[in-house]
Design an enzyme around this catalytic site. Structure first.
Site, PDB file in Angstrom:
ATOM      1  N   CYS A 113       0.820  -1.224   0.000  1.00  0.00           N
ATOM      2  CA  CYS A 113       0.000   0.000   0.000  1.00  0.00           C
ATOM      3  C   CYS A 113       0.850   1.268   0.000  1.00  0.00           C
ATOM      4  CB  CYS A 113      -0.949  -0.010   1.201  1.00  0.00           C
ATOM      5  SG  CYS A 113      -2.039  -1.434   1.157  1.00  0.00           S
ATOM      6  N   HIS A 251      -3.516   6.966   3.084  1.00  0.00           N
ATOM      7  CA  HIS A 251      -3.877   5.678   2.484  1.00  0.00           C
ATOM      8  C   HIS A 251      -5.267   5.294   2.995  1.00  0.00           C
ATOM      9  CE1 HIS A 251      -3.969   1.667   1.150  1.00  0.00           C
ATOM     10  NE2 HIS A 251      -3.786   1.132   2.339  1.00  0.00           N
ATOM     11  N   ASN A 281     -10.006  -0.352   0.036  1.00  0.00           N
ATOM     12  CA  ASN A 281      -8.552  -0.216   0.039  1.00  0.00           C
ATOM     13  C   ASN A 281      -8.016  -0.698  -1.311  1.00  0.00           C
ATOM     14  OD1 ASN A 281      -5.808  -0.503   0.388  1.00  0.00           O
ATOM     15  ND2 ASN A 281      -5.943  -1.512   2.384  1.00  0.00           N
TER      16      ASN A 281
HETATM   17  N1  COA Z   1     -18.477  -9.511   8.720  1.00  0.00           N
HETATM   18  C1  COA Z   1     -18.992  -9.854   9.914  1.00  0.00           C
HETATM   19  N2  COA Z   1     -18.230 -10.243  10.947  1.00  0.00           N
HETATM   20  C2  COA Z   1     -16.896 -10.270  10.758  1.00  0.00           C
HETATM   21  C3  COA Z   1     -16.298  -9.929   9.528  1.00  0.00           C
HETATM   22  C4  COA Z   1     -17.147  -9.553   8.490  1.00  0.00           C
HETATM   23  N3  COA Z   1     -16.690  -9.186   7.276  1.00  0.00           N
HETATM   24  N4  COA Z   1     -14.973 -10.042   9.646  1.00  0.00           N
HETATM   25  C5  COA Z   1     -14.719 -10.453  10.896  1.00  0.00           C
HETATM   26  N5  COA Z   1     -15.878 -10.585  11.572  1.00  0.00           N
HETATM   27  C6  COA Z   1     -16.081 -10.999  12.947  1.00  0.00           C
HETATM   28  C7  COA Z   1     -14.925 -11.764  13.525  1.00  0.00           C
HETATM   29  O1  COA Z   1     -15.004 -13.115  13.185  1.00  0.00           O
HETATM   30  C8  COA Z   1     -15.101 -11.515  14.995  1.00  0.00           C
HETATM   31  O2  COA Z   1     -16.079 -12.395  15.464  1.00  0.00           O
HETATM   32  P1  COA Z   1     -15.925 -13.062  16.923  1.00  0.00           P
HETATM   33  O3  COA Z   1     -15.903 -11.913  17.889  1.00  0.00           O
HETATM   34  O4  COA Z   1     -17.146 -13.921  17.018  1.00  0.00           O
HETATM   35  O5  COA Z   1     -14.642 -13.819  16.885  1.00  0.00           O
HETATM   36  C9  COA Z   1     -15.690 -10.105  15.072  1.00  0.00           C
HETATM   37  O6  COA Z   1     -16.211  -9.829  13.755  1.00  0.00           O
HETATM   38  C10 COA Z   1     -14.700  -9.038  15.448  1.00  0.00           C
HETATM   39  O7  COA Z   1     -13.551  -9.229  14.673  1.00  0.00           O
HETATM   40  P2  COA Z   1     -12.299  -8.313  14.822  1.00  0.00           P
HETATM   41  O8  COA Z   1     -11.233  -8.788  13.907  1.00  0.00           O
HETATM   42  O9  COA Z   1     -11.951  -8.126  16.277  1.00  0.00           O
HETATM   43  O10 COA Z   1     -12.890  -6.909  14.300  1.00  0.00           O
HETATM   44  P3  COA Z   1     -12.205  -5.517  14.273  1.00  0.00           P
HETATM   45  O11 COA Z   1     -13.041  -4.521  14.928  1.00  0.00           O
HETATM   46  O12 COA Z   1     -10.742  -5.578  14.648  1.00  0.00           O
HETATM   47  O13 COA Z   1     -12.227  -5.186  12.720  1.00  0.00           O
HETATM   48  C11 COA Z   1     -10.869  -5.199  10.761  1.00  0.00           C
HETATM   49  C12 COA Z   1     -11.581  -6.033  11.797  1.00  0.00           C
HETATM   50  C13 COA Z   1     -10.214  -6.138   9.743  1.00  0.00           C
HETATM   51  C14 COA Z   1     -11.874  -4.324  10.056  1.00  0.00           C
HETATM   52  C15 COA Z   1      -9.790  -4.311  11.465  1.00  0.00           C
HETATM   53  O14 COA Z   1      -8.996  -5.097  12.322  1.00  0.00           O
HETATM   54  C16 COA Z   1      -8.912  -3.617  10.501  1.00  0.00           C
HETATM   55  O15 COA Z   1      -9.342  -2.787   9.733  1.00  0.00           O
HETATM   56  N6  COA Z   1      -7.592  -3.898  10.529  1.00  0.00           N
HETATM   57  C17 COA Z   1      -6.660  -3.283   9.641  1.00  0.00           C
HETATM   58  C18 COA Z   1      -6.737  -3.970   8.311  1.00  0.00           C
HETATM   59  C19 COA Z   1      -6.106  -3.152   7.222  1.00  0.00           C
HETATM   60  O16 COA Z   1      -6.382  -2.001   7.073  1.00  0.00           O
HETATM   61  N7  COA Z   1      -5.266  -3.806   6.415  1.00  0.00           N
HETATM   62  C20 COA Z   1      -4.635  -3.201   5.318  1.00  0.00           C
HETATM   63  C21 COA Z   1      -3.539  -2.324   5.772  1.00  0.00           C
HETATM   64  S1  COA Z   1      -2.824  -1.521   4.424  1.00  0.00           S
END
Ligand code: COA
Length: 324
Positions: A113, A251, A281
């Site tokens: 990215c 980004h 993204n």
């Molecule tokens: N829809 C519904 N539920 C989902 C899901 C989706 N698309 N993806 C994950 N979940 C669930 C998980 O399984 C978890 O369930 P559980 O509590 O029963 O285990 C719950 O939602 C919470 O998951 P979690 O990973 O803690 O959510 P979060 O608030 O951290 O959000 C992201 C997840 C991926 C959105 C967040 O961590 C994020 O944006 N991270 C950075 C990723 C990024 O930007 N990457 C590129 C960098 S360049």
């Protein structure tokens, strides 16, 4: 002193829109979950376009906006981790598509990215050295190709797209003021996709999955910390305060990461450009795509100071400050 001035911007996204509702039909997710956790409502995915097609279309738009002929381009640098082919570089395919002269230099940069800002840093240095007069800098990615469309944790986050700028060597105060690029390879396994080359007859290990893998929670925490530090580096280098920044183009990974960065830097909401609600993204495409939109919708005026900041797999991070 020679500076690399951005004299034209362009972008391209494929036509097919994939909404959160469309994803509800593909994996166990909901529009509410995706939009509240990420800020994303829809993204674009390639149907017929390839990485090189998107890069060339964005670059054509940038050349048109700049009023620069492809024949005058000396250097093409493409930031991408989803290149058209293993080789030649996507930049060489763009050179061929656009009719950039034989003998110009063209190569790709792999920084996920942060690919666009890495490419900008390199082109900026060539221009400042006097070796290059005009350069095309492109950020493009086609993550739809490396996403596991059955994995709800990742497939909702990414989209396909490209953006490009034309840089011209000019004297004066306008142009790229600073670029900083960084990486920390020890966190490589936070976010990665392995090569999907077939197994040779000599290997005895299992075929690696070609899909993107991510530790979302850890990536989130590191992103907030790193993006804030990267902007501070750009501000300190140029003696900028939050008041002197006309627009921050971060980004576009997650609205919560962007808002946390905004709050840490005490920037007002109107000074932070976002479009991830419509594109998700797009990896290396994200910053130049947002820049082109900001330019074309009149959000950037002559003399404005724009700060770019990125974060991505590697881990990589980068910043740049530009006087418009
Ligand atoms: N829809 C519904 N539920 C989902 C899901 C989706 N698309 N993806 C994950 N979940 C669930 C998980 O399984 C978890 O369930 P559980 O509590 O029963 O285990 C719950 O939602 C919470 O998951 P979690 O990973 O803690 O959510 P979060 O608030 O951290 O959000 C992201 C997840 C991926 C959105 C967040 O961590 C994020 O944006 N991270 C950075 C990723 C990024 O930007 N990457 C590129 C960098 S360049």
């Amino acid at each position: 002193m020679l500076r690399a001035r951005i004299v034209g911007t362009g972008s391209y996204v494929p036509e097919k829109v994939l909404t959160n509702q469309d994803l509800e039909a593909m994996v166990e997710t909901s529009d509410t979950w995706i939009s509240t956790r990420t800020g994303i409502r829809e993204r674009r995915v390639c149907v017929t376009d390839t990485t090189a097609d998107m890069a060339s279309k964005a670059a054509k738009n940038a050349l048109k906006a700049a009023g620069v002929s492809p024949k005058d381009i000396d250097l093409i640098v493409v930031g991408t981790v989803t290149p058209e082919m293993a080789f030649p570089a996507t930049a060489c395919l763009v050179q061929s598509d656009l009719g950039v002269r034989s003998g110009a230099a063209a190569f790709d940069v792999s920084a996920a990215c942060s690919g666009f800002l890495y490419a900008l840093d390199i082109a900026n240095k060539y221009i400042k050295s006097g070796e290059v007069k005009k350069a095309l800098v492109i950020g493009v990615d086609r993550f739809s190709k490396i996403i596991d469309w059955k994995d709800r944790a990742t497939c909702v986050l990414f989209g396909d797209g490209a953006g490009a700028v034309v840089l011209s060597a000019e004297k004066g105060s306008k142009g790229v003021l600073s670029c900083h690029i960084h990486s920390d390879g020890k966190h490589w396994d936070m976010l990665y996709a392995q090569n999907s080359c077939p197994q040779t007859p000599f290997e005895d290990k299992e075929q690696a999955s070609p899909f993107l893998k991510m530790n979302g929670n850890e990536t989130f925490k590191i992103a907030v910390r790193t993006m804030g530090n990267a902007i501070t580096e750009a501000m300190e280098t140029n003696g900028l305060t939050a008041d002197n920044i006309s627009l921050l183009i971060p980004h576009q990974a997650n609205l919560r990461i962007i808002n946390a960065t905004r709050d840490r830097l005490k920037l007002t909401d109107d000074k932070v450009y976002t479009n991830l609600d419509r594109y998700g993204n797009t990896s290396a495409g994200s910053i130049p795509l947002a820049l082109d939109e900001a330019v074309r919708t009149g959000k950037i005026k002559d003399g404005d100071v724009i700060v770019f900041v990125s974060f991505g797999g590697g881990l990589t991070w980068a910043s740049a400050a530009v006087k418009w």
